[in-house]
Design a protein around this motif. Structure first.
Motif: not given
Length: 176
Positions: A74-93
């Motif tokens: 698949s050329r598409t990808a989806g990611f629900p994000i979670g975490g411990n003590n996390v209210v927001s996040y930043s990402f790099s691909l």
């Protein structure tokens, strides 16, 4: 008035009320006691008023709740994000610049991914603004290239009464 914070004394002067601002980053992780007593100009002291505040220094750790298989077509990808003590996040691909902060409730989605290895990195951010170090990484490979099957056999026509056929090809796991 006198303020005792986990053994450190702070003196504030004033008439009827006063305020002391505490920097939570300077407090110890765990329980901190605030003990306040007042003394008037005649030397009369009040009973101590005690408050406990708990400082949570647990660093945020972002995580991918679900993602594509480690090897996918698949050329598409989806990611629900979670975490411990996390209210927001930043990402790099794929080594790009990190995004601005996104709410933890915002899933990521990518399309038109090229064939090859991909790396998603996440930095979790706590409510206090603390950032995760090092980032969480999720690796997967997109492979949309079909294998090429080959058959080796003697030239036709032949006078041989027995024939040996060789079957092969790079990346081929089975044949029909």
């Amino acid at each position: 008035a006198k303020l005792n914070l986990s053994g450190a004394n702070v003196v504030a002067t004033g008439t009827n009320s006063w305020r002391v601002e505490l920097d939570g980053r300077a407090l110890a992780s765990g329980e901190n006691l605030i003990v306040v007593s007042a003394r008037d100009t005649s030397g009369n002291s009040s009973d101590a008023a005690v408050r406990s505040i708990f400082i949570d220094r647990t660093l945020p750790v972002a995580s991918v709740l679900t993602g594509p298989p480690r090897l996918t077509t698949s050329r598409t990808a989806g990611f629900p994000i979670g975490g411990n003590n996390v209210v927001s996040y930043s990402f790099s691909l794929d080594g790009g610049a990190f995004s601005g902060g996104l709410p933890i409730s915002t899933p990521l989605g990518f399309s038109d991914l090229r064939d090859g290895e991909h790396v998603l990195e996440l930095i979790g951010i706590s409510i206090e603004g603390e950032e995760q170090v090092p980032p969480t990484s999720y690796l997967w490979v997109v492979d949309t290239t079909a294998p090429v099957a080959t058959v080796g056999a003697p030239d036709s026509p032949t006078r041989n009464t027995s024939v040996s056929v060789a079957v092969g090809g790079d990346g081929v796991e089975n044949y029909r």
